[in-house]
Design an enzyme around this catalytic site. Structure first.
Site, PDB file in Angstrom:
ATOM      1  N   ASP A   7      55.748  10.252 -30.976  1.00 30.86           N
ATOM      2  CA  ASP A   7      56.520   9.489 -29.989  1.00 30.86           C
ATOM      3  C   ASP A   7      55.868   8.121 -29.813  1.00 30.86           C
ATOM      4  O   ASP A   7      54.658   7.964 -30.024  1.00 30.86           O
ATOM      5  CB  ASP A   7      56.562  10.225 -28.650  1.00 30.86           C
ATOM      6  CG  ASP A   7      57.443   9.515 -27.633  1.00 30.86           C
ATOM      7  OD1 ASP A   7      58.614   9.240 -27.955  1.00 30.86           O
ATOM      8  OD2 ASP A   7      56.952   9.209 -26.527  1.00 30.86           O
ATOM      9  N   GLU A   9      55.927   4.420 -27.186  1.00 27.26           N
ATOM     10  CA  GLU A   9      56.412   3.674 -26.031  1.00 27.26           C
ATOM     11  C   GLU A   9      56.445   2.205 -26.440  1.00 27.26           C
ATOM     12  O   GLU A   9      55.615   1.755 -27.236  1.00 27.26           O
ATOM     13  CB  GLU A   9      55.521   3.883 -24.814  1.00 27.26           C
ATOM     14  CG  GLU A   9      55.433   5.322 -24.336  1.00 27.26           C
ATOM     15  CD  GLU A   9      56.757   5.921 -23.894  1.00 27.26           C
ATOM     16  OE1 GLU A   9      57.657   5.144 -23.511  1.00 27.26           O
ATOM     17  OE2 GLU A   9      56.884   7.156 -23.946  1.00 27.26           O
ATOM     18  N   HIS A  57      57.210   3.702 -18.509  1.00 25.19           N
ATOM     19  CA  HIS A  57      55.942   4.280 -18.982  1.00 25.19           C
ATOM     20  C   HIS A  57      54.715   3.889 -18.169  1.00 25.19           C
ATOM     21  O   HIS A  57      53.636   4.477 -18.354  1.00 25.19           O
ATOM     22  CB  HIS A  57      55.699   3.929 -20.449  1.00 25.19           C
ATOM     23  CG  HIS A  57      55.868   2.482 -20.794  1.00 25.19           C
ATOM     24  ND1 HIS A  57      55.133   1.472 -20.213  1.00 25.19           N
ATOM     25  CD2 HIS A  57      56.693   1.870 -21.698  1.00 25.19           C
ATOM     26  CE1 HIS A  57      55.488   0.313 -20.729  1.00 25.19           C
ATOM     27  NE2 HIS A  57      56.437   0.517 -21.631  1.00 25.19           N
ATOM     28  N   HIS A 150      57.014   8.457 -18.743  1.00 24.37           N
ATOM     29  CA  HIS A 150      56.952   8.678 -20.175  1.00 24.37           C
ATOM     30  C   HIS A 150      55.545   8.330 -20.676  1.00 24.37           C
ATOM     31  O   HIS A 150      54.969   7.318 -20.286  1.00 24.37           O
ATOM     32  CB  HIS A 150      57.970   7.803 -20.907  1.00 24.37           C
ATOM     33  CG  HIS A 150      59.381   8.259 -20.725  1.00 24.37           C
ATOM     34  ND1 HIS A 150      60.265   8.382 -21.768  1.00 24.37           N
ATOM     35  CD2 HIS A 150      60.059   8.629 -19.617  1.00 24.37           C
ATOM     36  CE1 HIS A 150      61.437   8.794 -21.307  1.00 24.37           C
ATOM     37  NE2 HIS A 150      61.326   8.944 -20.001  1.00 24.37           N
ATOM     38  N   ASP A 155      54.575  13.302 -24.275  1.00 20.60           N
ATOM     39  CA  ASP A 155      55.917  13.564 -24.781  1.00 20.60           C
ATOM     40  C   ASP A 155      55.874  14.225 -26.152  1.00 20.60           C
ATOM     41  O   ASP A 155      56.727  15.063 -26.474  1.00 20.60           O
ATOM     42  CB  ASP A 155      56.728  12.265 -24.845  1.00 20.60           C
ATOM     43  CG  ASP A 155      57.196  11.811 -23.466  1.00 20.60           C
ATOM     44  OD1 ASP A 155      56.880  12.498 -22.482  1.00 20.60           O
ATOM     45  OD2 ASP A 155      57.869  10.776 -23.381  1.00 20.60           O
TER      46      ASP A 155
END
Length: 231
Positions: A7, A9, A57, A150, A155
């Site tokens: 994942d 950000e 985030h 997040h 995640d």
């Protein structure tokens, strides 16, 4: 089979408009089992952090100001993922950003067929149902209570659990307990590891009465019975 659940950000939605990756998190799976190896890196985007992205985030310009730029971590990231399949929720988004970052430092792009998109899997498996990561956690009873914001590594860890449920559980091939995986000194699965055959076949659980009844059943089917044909 090595897979990397991944994942990112970012500062926004479009690298073509100057948005950058600010965090990468990844979890290693081997034969659909977590190995305990992870990759996590914050990245200095060398630009401002839009309020909308910060609200998602929580990564501020100040926090990221002393983190390495992507160029400085690119090789370490590539060394971790290697050519393994990348399990990503909404893969086109993360792959777009990762390939933009790789392109800006003159490194080859990751092929799209290296990615497994769990969003696409969920939509095929549960058509018409919500397919966000939070929705899938609710469907599978996965605890995501720590996901107030997040975060790429968190995640990825949650997505690993979701992915294993999407493909049929932690051991989707109905292997209830696999053989011990040989590892290298740093904990990675050994490249020459292969599943070993069972040293002793399991004893038959068919009773003599059941066996006799089965043979009687087959005899009643005649000479064309499937069980009488050679394979």
């Amino acid at each position: 089979m090595r897979e990397i659940v991944l994942d990112t950000e970012t500062t926004g939605f479009e690298p073509s408009e100057g948005d950058r990756v600010v965090e990468i998190g990844a979890v290693e799976l081997f034969n659909h089992l977590p190995t305990g190896r992870t990759y996590h890196q914050y990245i200095n985007p060398k630009r401002n952090m839009p309020e909308a992205a910060f609200n998602v985030h929580g990564l501020s310009e100040e926090f990221l100001s002393d983190k390495p730029v992507f160029k400085d971590i690119a090789q370490e990231f590539i060394d971790f993922i290697k050519d393994s399949k990348l399990v990503i929720h909404n893969a086109s988004f993360d792959m777009k950003f990762l390939n933009a970052e790789l392109g800006w430092v003159n490194r080859p792009a990751l092929p799209m067929n290296q990615a497994i998109d769990t969003l696409a899997i969920a939509r095929r498996k549960f058509p018409g149902s919500p397919a966000s990561l939070d929705a899938l956690c609710r469907r599978f009873g996965i605890d995501n209570s720590s996901r107030t914001l997040h975060g790429a590594l968190l995640d990825s860890e949650i997505l690993a659990e979701v992915y294993l449920e999407l493909v049929g559980g932690r051991q989707p091939d109905l292997v209830l307990s696999g053989p011990e995986v040989k590892t290298t000194k740093d904990g990675a699965p050994s490249a020459d590891w292969r599943p070993a055959p069972r040293p002793k076949p399991l004893a038959s659980r068919l009773s003599e009465t059941e066996k006799a009844a089965h043979e009687t059943f087959i005899a009643a089917l005649g000479a064309d019975a499937l069980w009488l044909k050679e394979t």
